[in-house]
Design an enzyme around this catalytic site. Sequence first.
Site, mmCIF file in Angstrom:
data_model
loop_
_atom_site.group_PDB
_atom_site.id
_atom_site.type_symbol
_atom_site.label_atom_id
_atom_site.label_comp_id
_atom_site.label_asym_id
_atom_site.label_seq_id
_atom_site.Cartn_x
_atom_site.Cartn_y
_atom_site.Cartn_z
ATOM 1 N N PHE A 142 32.440 30.247 40.596
ATOM 2 C CA PHE A 142 31.114 30.866 41.104
ATOM 3 C C PHE A 142 30.251 31.341 39.538
ATOM 4 C CE2 PHE A 142 34.419 31.446 44.514
ATOM 5 C CZ PHE A 142 33.656 30.477 45.297
ATOM 6 N N ARG A 143 30.399 30.659 38.614
ATOM 7 C CA ARG A 143 29.592 31.201 37.570
ATOM 8 C C ARG A 143 29.824 32.417 37.087
ATOM 9 N NH1 ARG A 143 26.078 27.580 39.930
ATOM 10 N NH2 ARG A 143 25.601 25.694 38.710
ATOM 11 N N HIS A 144 31.173 33.083 37.357
ATOM 12 C CA HIS A 144 31.555 34.351 36.564
ATOM 13 C C HIS A 144 32.429 34.003 35.412
ATOM 14 C CE1 HIS A 144 31.748 35.883 41.196
ATOM 15 N NE2 HIS A 144 30.538 35.416 40.939
ATOM 16 N N HIS A 145 31.619 33.336 34.518
ATOM 17 C CA HIS A 145 32.355 32.813 33.317
ATOM 18 C C HIS A 145 32.780 34.028 32.617
ATOM 19 C CE1 HIS A 145 30.519 29.420 35.033
ATOM 20 N NE2 HIS A 145 29.188 29.628 34.528
#
Length: 204
Positions: free
Chosen positions: A182-185
């Site tokens: 979820f692009r919580h990189h």
Amino acid sequence: MRPAYSAAMSAAAAPNPFALFETWFAEAQRTEPDDATAMSLATASPDGRPAVRMVLLKGADARGFVFYTHATSPKGRDLAANPRAALCFHWAKSERQVRIEGRVVHVPADEADAYFATRPRLSQIGAWASRQSEPASGRFELEQAVARESLRFGVGAVPRPPQWLGYRVVPDEIEFWHQRAFRHHDRQRFTRDGATWRMQWLFP
Ligand SMILES: Cc1cc2nc3c(=O)[nH]c(=O)nc-3n(C[C@H](O)[C@H](O)[C@H](O)COP(=O)(O)O)c2cc1C
């Protein structure tokens, strides 16, 4: 396959970004279908005009990140006038990016000679034959130059062309980016602070 998250992140806790680079690079060399040493190299002219192209990493240790090229090329001219560069690796299989910024110094001649000596003979001849990034009338002009240089060197050793140099990017900043759901990189930026490094987490 997604790499083990814990291994990467425990290495990141070390104050030494080179150790983390080594871990990530070793994994990329095992998992990347293409060349894990390929990296983009950004330079800028003295009037601030940026340019980017791919080069190959030929050495990485605490001194910096090494590539080889023609000093007379546009990138060589940029670096002569403005000796700073940025590098970027993208290793798709391990879902990672590494960005490096720093000043650029020449690799000592004996180190460049030793590396040049390991290259295939036709690559060595090619280094003499190419006037990198200058206009050519067609492929034949390169082939003629290769034939000419092959005759010139005969069967003897091919020395390194004086304008074919190694460049070492001495980093003052290295950022490690690891893809998460979820692009919580994860992003960790290491900044040189004298002889040591500081690490800062960044929002993705
Ligand atoms: C995967 C890849 C690796 C490359 N590696 C190098 C390299 O190590 N050295 C080099 O001079 N050019 C390399 N090139 C070619 C450069 O991208 C570029 O075309 C050339 O160096 C001229 O750049 P310039 O006109 O900006 O100086 C590579 C190209 C690709 C696609």
